[in-house]
Design a protein around this motif. Structure first.
Motif, mmCIF file in Angstrom:
data_model
loop_
_atom_site.group_PDB
_atom_site.id
_atom_site.type_symbol
_atom_site.label_atom_id
_atom_site.label_comp_id
_atom_site.label_asym_id
_atom_site.label_seq_id
_atom_site.Cartn_x
_atom_site.Cartn_y
_atom_site.Cartn_z
ATOM 1 N N ALA A 14 73.414 -12.892 -30.001
ATOM 2 C CA ALA A 14 74.316 -12.522 -31.094
ATOM 3 C C ALA A 14 75.219 -11.360 -30.696
ATOM 4 N N VAL A 15 74.659 -10.381 -29.993
ATOM 5 C CA VAL A 15 75.458 -9.244 -29.534
ATOM 6 C C VAL A 15 76.522 -9.715 -28.541
ATOM 7 N N GLY A 16 76.119 -10.589 -27.626
ATOM 8 C CA GLY A 16 77.069 -11.107 -26.648
ATOM 9 C C GLY A 16 78.221 -11.850 -27.293
ATOM 10 N N ALA A 17 77.958 -12.499 -28.436
ATOM 11 C CA ALA A 17 79.014 -13.243 -29.118
ATOM 12 C C ALA A 17 80.154 -12.340 -29.567
ATOM 13 N N HIS A 18 79.880 -11.051 -29.762
ATOM 14 C CA HIS A 18 80.935 -10.123 -30.167
ATOM 15 C C HIS A 18 81.967 -9.909 -29.053
ATOM 16 N N ALA A 19 81.626 -10.294 -27.823
ATOM 17 C CA ALA A 19 82.556 -10.120 -26.709
ATOM 18 C C ALA A 19 83.359 -11.379 -26.418
ATOM 19 N N PHE A 20 83.105 -12.471 -27.155
ATOM 20 C CA PHE A 20 83.775 -13.728 -26.853
ATOM 21 C C PHE A 20 85.299 -13.630 -26.971
ATOM 22 N N ASP A 21 85.795 -12.942 -27.977
ATOM 23 C CA ASP A 21 87.246 -12.869 -28.168
ATOM 24 C C ASP A 21 87.936 -12.169 -26.999
ATOM 25 N N ALA A 22 87.253 -11.186 -26.400
ATOM 26 C CA ALA A 22 87.873 -10.403 -25.329
ATOM 27 C C ALA A 22 87.696 -11.030 -23.950
ATOM 28 N N ILE A 23 86.488 -11.505 -23.646
ATOM 29 C CA ILE A 23 86.223 -11.988 -22.281
ATOM 30 C C ILE A 23 85.738 -13.432 -22.259
ATOM 31 N N ALA A 24 85.705 -14.095 -23.411
ATOM 32 C CA ALA A 24 85.311 -15.501 -23.521
ATOM 33 C C ALA A 24 83.832 -15.684 -23.156
ATOM 34 N N PRO A 25 83.234 -16.800 -23.552
ATOM 35 C CA PRO A 25 81.828 -17.048 -23.205
ATOM 36 C C PRO A 25 81.545 -16.980 -21.714
ATOM 37 N N VAL A 26 82.502 -17.438 -20.895
ATOM 38 C CA VAL A 26 82.263 -17.425 -19.452
ATOM 39 C C VAL A 26 82.136 -16.004 -18.923
ATOM 40 N N GLY A 27 82.859 -15.052 -19.501
ATOM 41 C CA GLY A 27 82.740 -13.664 -19.086
ATOM 42 C C GLY A 27 81.396 -13.072 -19.444
ATOM 43 N N VAL A 28 80.903 -13.393 -20.644
ATOM 44 C CA VAL A 28 79.590 -12.906 -21.061
ATOM 45 C C VAL A 28 78.506 -13.486 -20.164
ATOM 46 N N ALA A 30 78.854 -14.474 -17.072
ATOM 47 C CA ALA A 30 78.972 -13.863 -15.753
ATOM 48 C C ALA A 30 78.259 -12.519 -15.703
ATOM 49 N N VAL A 31 78.508 -11.672 -16.703
ATOM 50 C CA VAL A 31 77.849 -10.364 -16.738
ATOM 51 C C VAL A 31 76.342 -10.528 -16.883
ATOM 52 N N ARG A 32 75.928 -11.450 -17.741
ATOM 53 C CA ARG A 32 74.498 -11.662 -17.956
ATOM 54 C C ARG A 32 73.807 -12.111 -16.669
ATOM 55 N N GLN A 33 74.443 -12.986 -15.890
ATOM 56 C CA GLN A 33 73.832 -13.458 -14.652
ATOM 57 C C GLN A 33 73.663 -12.322 -13.645
ATOM 58 N N VAL A 34 74.649 -11.436 -13.582
ATOM 59 C CA VAL A 34 74.547 -10.302 -12.668
ATOM 60 C C VAL A 34 73.392 -9.392 -13.085
ATOM 61 N N ILE A 35 73.263 -9.146 -14.371
ATOM 62 C CA ILE A 35 72.166 -8.311 -14.873
ATOM 63 C C ILE A 35 70.818 -8.954 -14.553
ATOM 64 N N LEU A 177 84.379 -12.325 -12.921
ATOM 65 C CA LEU A 177 84.332 -10.890 -13.173
ATOM 66 C C LEU A 177 85.523 -10.179 -12.540
ATOM 67 N N VAL A 178 85.880 -10.590 -11.325
ATOM 68 C CA VAL A 178 87.030 -9.982 -10.650
ATOM 69 C C VAL A 178 88.308 -10.235 -11.436
ATOM 70 N N GLY A 179 88.482 -11.470 -11.916
ATOM 71 C CA GLY A 179 89.678 -11.799 -12.686
ATOM 72 C C GLY A 179 89.757 -11.015 -13.992
ATOM 73 N N LEU A 180 88.636 -10.892 -14.675
ATOM 74 C CA LEU A 180 88.621 -10.135 -15.929
ATOM 75 C C LEU A 180 88.904 -8.657 -15.683
ATOM 76 N N ALA A 181 88.316 -8.119 -14.614
ATOM 77 C CA ALA A 181 88.544 -6.710 -14.290
ATOM 78 C C ALA A 181 90.003 -6.468 -13.901
ATOM 79 N N ALA A 182 90.582 -7.419 -13.162
ATOM 80 C CA ALA A 182 91.977 -7.266 -12.731
ATOM 81 C C ALA A 182 92.931 -7.249 -13.916
#
Length: 290
Positions: A14-28, A30-35, A177-182
């Motif tokens: 549910a917390v991750g869903a708050h980031a969908f508008d900014a970085i989309a599900p794929v961004g969430v 990606a970060v989750r897999q790294v963690i 992650l690189v694309g989002l950071a760029a």
């Protein structure tokens, strides 16, 4: 401990869903897999340089399943809501449990699950069919995860296989992650939400469930996991404002009951072997992947 792990998993989603508008599900994802990789690799310490091809190929397939499962689940959460997505995903373990035997009870369980899904969705002109399809796809990936994890567990001890697969999966998401950071999107609250999703949906459940499995049978753990759709509904209501209609609550109840019955009857029909125990002990870390 099991309730803590299950609740943390759904709160993290549910917390991750708050980031969908900014970085989309794929961004969430990606970060989750790294963690997840950052936690699992130091714990399991897989012998990457000494692994043979017979160990690598199912591990690489498992990495692909991890990627597909997480991306499909988070996309479904974005389109049809947390409770619906998690309930549809649970069709995967249900299918694996039902495949263990073909008794009359299992047929009734499958029928109850089918009715539950129909009641949950109530398909019509306004239904988001793409969201429903990717939810079912997440379930199919979870079923493949269970099957593949048995193979990987027989060839690599403990969590070495899943840890390696998670690491490979995180490398595949690095370009995201690189694309989002760029583009300056991987900053501020969206990044914090995604990191929190990784911690709450991977790290906490991993520690809680691994501890709990030292004290409870794998069968009971499997039945207990049926509470996840209910907890997803509560997390969606409390953190995302997603109020369930009566038919959705009834559909979730039917699927949860079918899943619990299938796991219980499947466990009674066969003696678990070591790979099954490995798969059960990794339940939360999938939910890692999950």
């Amino acid at each position: 401990m099991m309730l803590t792990g299950a609740t943390s998993n759904q709160v993290g989603a549910a917390v991750g869903a708050h980031a969908f508008d900014a970085i989309a599900p794929v961004g969430v994802v990606a970060v989750r897999q790294v963690i997840a990789a950052a936690v699992l690799l130091p714990v399991s310490r897989p012998p990457l340089r000494r692994m043979t091809w017979t160990q690598w190929w199912p591990t690489l397939l498992l990495a692909g399943v991890f990627a597909g499962m997480n991306l499909a689940l988070y996309t479904a959460i974005d389109r049809v809501g947390l409770a619906r997505a998690v309930t549809l995903e649970f069709l995967g373990p249900l299918a694996v449990a039902l495949a263990a035997s073909r008794s009359r009870t299992d047929l009734l369980t499958a029928a109850a699950a089918a009715v539950g899904v129909y009641v949950l969705v109530l398909p019509g002109p306004s239904s988001d069919y793409l969201g429903l399809v990717v939810g079912v796809l997440a379930g199919a990936c979870w079923a493949a995860y269970i099957v593949l994890n048995r193979v990987v567990g027989a060839r690599l001890p403990g969590l070495q296989g899943p840890a390696t697969a998670t690491a490979v999966c995180s490398l595949a998401f690095l370009p995201v992650l690189v694309g989002l950071a760029a583009h300056g999107r991987l900053v501020g609250l969206p990044l914090l939400y995604a990191v929190a999703a990784g911690l709450l949906s991977s790290v906490v459940p991993y520690a809680a469930d691994l501890t709990a499995l030292r004290y409870v049978p794998a069968r009971f753990f499997g039945v207990f996991m049926s509470c996840h759709p209910v907890l997803a509904a509560l997390a969606g209501l409390a953190l995302l404002g997603q109020v369930l209609a009566l038919h959705e609550a009834l559909g979730i109840a039917l699927v949860v009951t079918a899943n619990a019955a299938a796991v219980a009857t499947s466990a009674n029909s066969r003696r678990p072997h070591r790979a099954d125990e490995v798969s059960a002990q990794h339940g939360a870390t999938e939910l890692v992947e999950v």
